[in-house]
Design a protein around this motif. Structure first.
Motif, PDB file in Angstrom:
ATOM      1  N   GLU A  31      55.455  50.434  24.810  1.00  0.00           N
ATOM      2  CA  GLU A  31      55.717  51.915  24.984  1.00  0.00           C
ATOM      3  C   GLU A  31      57.446  52.039  25.307  1.00  0.00           C
ATOM      4  N   PRO A  32      57.812  53.297  25.170  1.00  0.00           N
ATOM      5  CA  PRO A  32      59.305  53.553  25.186  1.00  0.00           C
ATOM      6  C   PRO A  32      59.450  53.415  26.769  1.00  0.00           C
ATOM      7  N   GLY A  33      60.650  52.831  27.233  1.00  0.00           N
ATOM      8  CA  GLY A  33      60.847  52.590  28.533  1.00  0.00           C
ATOM      9  C   GLY A  33      60.590  51.393  29.370  1.00  0.00           C
ATOM     10  N   GLY A  34      59.801  50.625  28.630  1.00  0.00           N
ATOM     11  CA  GLY A  34      59.344  49.160  29.174  1.00  0.00           C
ATOM     12  C   GLY A  34      60.242  48.086  28.989  1.00  0.00           C
ATOM     13  N   PHE A  35      59.600  46.822  29.318  1.00  0.00           N
ATOM     14  CA  PHE A  35      60.591  45.712  29.287  1.00  0.00           C
ATOM     15  C   PHE A  35      61.084  45.448  27.721  1.00  0.00           C
ATOM     16  N   GLY A  36      60.194  45.634  26.644  1.00  0.00           N
ATOM     17  CA  GLY A  36      60.415  45.527  25.397  1.00  0.00           C
ATOM     18  C   GLY A  36      61.765  46.359  25.126  1.00  0.00           C
ATOM     19  N   ALA A  37      61.675  47.560  25.186  1.00  0.00           N
ATOM     20  CA  ALA A  37      62.398  48.553  24.933  1.00  0.00           C
ATOM     21  C   ALA A  37      63.771  48.234  25.567  1.00  0.00           C
ATOM     22  N   ALA A  38      63.633  47.767  26.824  1.00  0.00           N
ATOM     23  CA  ALA A  38      65.041  47.720  27.660  1.00  0.00           C
ATOM     24  C   ALA A  38      65.792  46.284  27.149  1.00  0.00           C
ATOM     25  N   LEU A  39      65.086  45.519  26.323  1.00  0.00           N
ATOM     26  CA  LEU A  39      65.692  44.182  25.826  1.00  0.00           C
ATOM     27  C   LEU A  39      66.612  44.612  24.445  1.00  0.00           C
ATOM     28  N   GLY A  40      66.337  46.066  24.148  1.00  0.00           N
ATOM     29  CA  GLY A  40      67.029  46.933  22.993  1.00  0.00           C
ATOM     30  C   GLY A  40      66.174  46.763  21.730  1.00  0.00           C
ATOM     31  N   ASN A  41      64.848  46.601  21.734  1.00  0.00           N
ATOM     32  CA  ASN A  41      63.843  46.375  20.739  1.00  0.00           C
ATOM     33  C   ASN A  41      63.350  47.687  20.350  1.00  0.00           C
ATOM     34  N   ASP A  42      63.038  48.009  19.221  1.00  0.00           N
ATOM     35  CA  ASP A  42      62.272  49.242  18.672  1.00  0.00           C
ATOM     36  C   ASP A  42      60.698  48.832  18.874  1.00  0.00           C
ATOM     37  N   VAL A  43      60.115  49.641  19.703  1.00  0.00           N
ATOM     38  CA  VAL A  43      58.809  49.297  19.908  1.00  0.00           C
ATOM     39  C   VAL A  43      57.603  50.028  19.008  1.00  0.00           C
ATOM     40  N   THR A  44      58.203  50.822  18.239  1.00  0.00           N
ATOM     41  CA  THR A  44      57.169  51.361  17.176  1.00  0.00           C
ATOM     42  C   THR A  44      56.333  50.460  16.216  1.00  0.00           C
ATOM     43  N   PRO A  45      56.625  49.335  15.819  1.00  0.00           N
ATOM     44  CA  PRO A  45      56.048  48.457  15.083  1.00  0.00           C
ATOM     45  C   PRO A  45      54.804  47.924  15.742  1.00  0.00           C
ATOM     46  N   LEU A  46      55.316  47.613  17.240  1.00  0.00           N
ATOM     47  CA  LEU A  46      54.005  47.188  17.961  1.00  0.00           C
ATOM     48  C   LEU A  46      52.877  47.980  18.456  1.00  0.00           C
ATOM     49  N   GLN A  47      53.198  49.414  18.382  1.00  0.00           N
ATOM     50  CA  GLN A  47      52.371  50.484  18.592  1.00  0.00           C
ATOM     51  C   GLN A  47      51.227  50.462  17.241  1.00  0.00           C
ATOM     52  N   GLU A  48      52.003  50.135  16.265  1.00  0.00           N
ATOM     53  CA  GLU A  48      50.974  50.421  14.969  1.00  0.00           C
ATOM     54  C   GLU A  48      49.813  49.424  14.843  1.00  0.00           C
ATOM     55  N   ILE A  49      49.788  48.401  15.867  1.00  0.00           N
ATOM     56  CA  ILE A  49      48.510  47.529  15.588  1.00  0.00           C
ATOM     57  C   ILE A  49      47.579  47.696  16.766  1.00  0.00           C
ATOM     58  N   VAL A  50      47.858  48.742  17.465  1.00  0.00           N
ATOM     59  CA  VAL A  50      46.895  49.283  18.497  1.00  0.00           C
ATOM     60  C   VAL A  50      45.696  49.425  17.895  1.00  0.00           C
ATOM     61  N   PRO A  51      45.299  50.304  16.711  1.00  0.00           N
ATOM     62  CA  PRO A  51      44.033  50.563  16.385  1.00  0.00           C
ATOM     63  C   PRO A  51      43.565  49.419  15.699  1.00  0.00           C
ATOM     64  N   THR A  52      43.974  48.353  15.107  1.00  0.00           N
ATOM     65  CA  THR A  52      43.465  47.012  14.555  1.00  0.00           C
ATOM     66  C   THR A  52      42.990  46.229  15.670  1.00  0.00           C
ATOM     67  N   VAL A  53      43.941  46.065  16.961  1.00  0.00           N
ATOM     68  CA  VAL A  53      43.456  45.165  17.987  1.00  0.00           C
ATOM     69  C   VAL A  53      42.249  45.772  18.483  1.00  0.00           C
ATOM     70  N   ARG A  54      41.919  47.156  18.434  1.00  0.00           N
ATOM     71  CA  ARG A  54      40.865  47.959  19.028  1.00  0.00           C
ATOM     72  C   ARG A  54      39.789  47.293  18.106  1.00  0.00           C
ATOM     73  N   GLN A  55      39.896  47.429  16.883  1.00  0.00           N
ATOM     74  CA  GLN A  55      38.677  47.200  15.906  1.00  0.00           C
ATOM     75  C   GLN A  55      38.377  45.665  16.010  1.00  0.00           C
ATOM     76  N   LEU A  56      39.570  44.705  16.367  1.00  0.00           N
ATOM     77  CA  LEU A  56      39.018  43.464  16.501  1.00  0.00           C
ATOM     78  C   LEU A  56      38.142  43.492  17.982  1.00  0.00           C
ATOM     79  N   LEU A  57      38.446  43.984  18.929  1.00  0.00           N
ATOM     80  CA  LEU A  57      37.840  43.861  20.262  1.00  0.00           C
ATOM     81  C   LEU A  57      36.453  44.575  19.771  1.00  0.00           C
ATOM     82  N   ALA A  58      36.247  45.469  19.197  1.00  0.00           N
ATOM     83  CA  ALA A  58      35.037  45.788  18.919  1.00  0.00           C
ATOM     84  C   ALA A  58      34.132  44.957  18.284  1.00  0.00           C
ATOM     85  N   LEU A  59      34.761  44.302  17.013  1.00  0.00           N
ATOM     86  CA  LEU A  59      33.996  43.167  16.465  1.00  0.00           C
ATOM     87  C   LEU A  59      33.677  42.083  17.386  1.00  0.00           C
TER      88      LEU A  59
END
Ligand code: TIU
Length: 181
Positions: A31-59
């Protein structure tokens, strides 16, 4: 046994001795404002896998696989449920200075399925630790992400190179096909 068309070649796994490890799917990295963003990174690509990880957890939960999380704070969609263990990791690999290895030993786990962030840092480090401890490791390609697309691509390639020198990779759909039949 389930056999899936992973790369670089088919992987056979026994769901009874397979566990899922979700690495550091934390607000701090995603999420914006966290450690990853503070390192200068764009966090949006990481947000995009949340639904897939959720599906994997369900499996994994549907098939009764042990589910293990590493974390500081989870994004709410991926929170651990009752019976799932959470390991706080002081380093980049989930085996170092945690009880993970002992826990998997007690479970009799032989195969590990990996998801989480970031591909080339904590995920890859943990897969290499797992490799040294004799586990077969499968990384779900669309359930892991990096701040650097080239690093993700390179990591997937180096994991499965030289005859799966570190482990296997496959998209979630291939694992679903193998487990759900
Ligand atoms: N979880 C994990 O990968 N920790 C990091 O610090 N990753 C970065 O890519 N910085």
């Amino acid at each position: 046994m389930a056999t899936l068309a992973a790369q670089p070649f088919d992987l056979s796994l026994d769901p009874a001795t397979t566990a899922l490890i979700v690495i550091d799917m934390q607000r701090d990295f995603i999420e914006p404002g966290g450690f990853g963003a503070a390192l200068g990174n764009d966090v949006t690509p990481l947000q995009e896998i949340v639904p897939t990880v959720r599906q994997l957890l369900a499996l994994a939960r549907r098939h009764g696989l042990p589910v293990i999380h590493t974390r500081e704070c989870h994004v709410p969609e991926l929170a651990a449920i009752d019976g799932e263990l959470v390991f706080d990791m002081p380093g980049m690999g989930a085996f170092f200075a945690t009880g993970l290895g002992d826990h998997l030993g007690r479970l009799g786990t032989r195969t590990l399925i990996f998801a989480g962030v970031t591909t080339e840092v904590c995920v890859q480090t943990t897969m290499r630790e797992a490799n040294d401890r004799g586990f077969d490791s499968l990384l779900i390609e669309d359930a892991t992400e990096s701040y650097f697309p080239a690093f993700k691509t390179a990591t997937l390639e180096m994991i499965r190179a030289q005859g799966a020198i570190v482990g296997w990779t496959a998209p979630l759909a291939v694992l679903e096909g193998a487990l759900d039949g």
